[in-house]
Design a protein around this motif. Structure first.
Motif, short mmCIF file in Angstrom:
data_model
loop_
_atom_site.label_atom_id
_atom_site.label_comp_id
_atom_site.label_asym_id
_atom_site.label_seq_id
_atom_site.Cartn_x
_atom_site.Cartn_y
_atom_site.Cartn_z
N PHE A 85 31.35 -37.58 42.48
CA PHE A 85 31.41 -36.26 41.86
C PHE A 85 32.48 -36.20 40.77
O PHE A 85 33.26 -35.26 40.68
N SER A 86 32.50 -37.28 39.96
CA SER A 86 33.42 -37.35 38.83
C SER A 86 32.73 -38.11 37.70
O SER A 86 31.75 -38.83 37.92
N PHE A 87 33.27 -37.97 36.50
CA PHE A 87 32.69 -38.68 35.36
C PHE A 87 32.83 -40.19 35.53
O PHE A 87 31.93 -40.95 35.18
N SER A 88 33.95 -40.63 36.07
CA SER A 88 34.14 -42.07 36.31
C SER A 88 33.07 -42.62 37.24
O SER A 88 32.56 -43.73 37.04
N GLY A 89 32.72 -41.85 38.27
CA GLY A 89 31.67 -42.27 39.17
C GLY A 89 30.32 -42.35 38.48
O GLY A 89 29.52 -43.25 38.75
N LEU A 90 30.07 -41.40 37.56
CA LEU A 90 28.83 -41.45 36.79
C LEU A 90 28.75 -42.71 35.95
O LEU A 90 27.68 -43.31 35.81
N VAL A 91 29.88 -43.12 35.38
CA VAL A 91 29.90 -44.33 34.57
C VAL A 91 29.56 -45.55 35.42
O VAL A 91 28.74 -46.39 35.03
N VAL A 92 30.19 -45.67 36.58
CA VAL A 92 29.92 -46.80 37.47
C VAL A 92 28.45 -46.81 37.88
O VAL A 92 27.77 -47.86 37.83
N ALA A 93 27.92 -45.65 38.26
CA ALA A 93 26.52 -45.57 38.66
C ALA A 93 25.59 -45.92 37.50
O ALA A 93 24.59 -46.62 37.69
N SER A 94 25.92 -45.46 36.31
CA SER A 94 25.09 -45.74 35.14
C SER A 94 25.12 -47.20 34.76
O SER A 94 24.11 -47.77 34.31
N LEU A 95 26.27 -47.84 34.92
CA LEU A 95 26.37 -49.28 34.64
C LEU A 95 25.41 -50.07 35.53
O LEU A 95 24.77 -51.02 35.08
N ILE A 96 25.31 -49.67 36.77
CA ILE A 96 24.42 -50.37 37.70
C ILE A 96 22.97 -50.00 37.45
O ILE A 96 22.08 -50.86 37.39
N TYR A 97 22.70 -48.71 37.25
CA TYR A 97 21.33 -48.23 37.10
C TYR A 97 20.69 -48.73 35.80
O TYR A 97 19.50 -49.01 35.75
N SER A 98 21.47 -48.86 34.74
CA SER A 98 20.93 -49.28 33.45
C SER A 98 21.08 -50.78 33.19
O SER A 98 20.71 -51.24 32.11
N LEU A 99 21.61 -51.51 34.15
CA LEU A 99 21.86 -52.94 33.97
C LEU A 99 20.64 -53.72 33.49
O LEU A 99 20.73 -54.50 32.53
N PRO A 100 19.46 -53.56 34.10
CA PRO A 100 18.31 -54.37 33.65
C PRO A 100 17.87 -54.07 32.23
O PRO A 100 17.30 -54.93 31.56
N PHE A 101 18.16 -52.87 31.74
CA PHE A 101 17.74 -52.51 30.38
C PHE A 101 18.61 -53.19 29.32
O PHE A 101 18.20 -53.27 28.16
N MET A 102 19.75 -53.70 29.73
CA MET A 102 20.58 -54.49 28.84
C MET A 102 20.31 -55.98 29.04
O MET A 102 20.15 -56.74 28.07
#
Length: 222
Positions: A85-102
């Motif tokens: 429930f923080s922006f830092s957590g969103l970044v970590v989650a997004s790094l994992i969730y968008s990994l295959p697209f990179m």
């Protein structure tokens, strides 16, 4: 219209794209060049977010990043703030969730180079790092463009993972996708339409730009 979610979304997409460009490029290069038996396992791990339902991935990220977990507890001690429930957590989650697209577009671009350019670089006594920087990267410009655009736009459209890990905190985790959902729930269709139409227009313009630029960077086949 509140522009806070728009700017927060763009910030999240930018940070995620830059982060994955730094983290995903070495992984993609390794996958393209390695003959290790571990390659299928690494490929499966990097592709896992493509097949997992966002809520499933979001749930396990919520548990893994929570203050009672080793990662979440360490972050809480280090910064005094929880990852969930923080922006830092969103970044970590997004790094994992968008990994295959990179990783996947870059790995395909590196594989398409073949061995020829690297053998030529080696004959000129170029180090592996020099061959990567001066040969692989310039010849894979199209792959980098595709990976960057896919990662950026995919992060903008995240919903399930973002909702599970970040919730809906104005100014902190309330990105555009969450704002649209809230507007629809509260029957504020005008606001939902404005944000949704903006995303449609943005996505269309980005795709037009990508297709136009790709014509200037024909794929290199080794």
């Amino acid at each position: 219209m509140d522009h806070g979610p728009v700017w927060l979304t763009l910030l999240l997409a930018t940070v995620t794209t830059v982060g994955l460009l730094l983290l995903g490029t070495p992984v993609a290069y390794w996958l393209a060049r390695t003959k290790s038996r571990a390659k299928p396992v690494v490929e499966a791990v990097t592709a896992l977010p493509l097949v997992l339902p966002p809520t499933v991935l979001g749930f396990y990220l919520l548990v893994a990043l929570g203050p009672l977990s080793p990662v979440g507890g360490f972050w809480l001690e280090l910064t005094g703030e929880a990852l969930t429930f923080s922006f830092s957590g969103l970044v970590v989650a997004s790094l994992i969730y968008s990994l295959p697209f990179m990783v996947q577009p870059l790995a395909s671009a590196f594989e398409a180079l073949g061995d020829g350019p690297f053998e030529a670089a080696a004959s000129l006594r170029a180090s592996p790092l020099a061959a990567f920087v001066h040969v692989a990267v310039p010849l894979s410009a199209r792959g980098f463009l595709t990976a960057i655009v896919l990662t950026f736009t995919h992060t903008i459209g995240e919903f399930g993972v973002v909702l599970m890990v970040g919730g809906n905190i104005p100014g902190e985790t309330r990105v555009v996708s969450i704002a649209i959902y809230e507007h629809v729930e509260t029957l504020r269709y005008a606001e939902a339409h404005a944000l949704s139409a903006g995303l449609v227009l943005f996505s269309f313009l980005v795709l037009v730009l990508v297709y136009a630029l790709n014509r200037r960077f024909p794929p290199h086949v080794g």
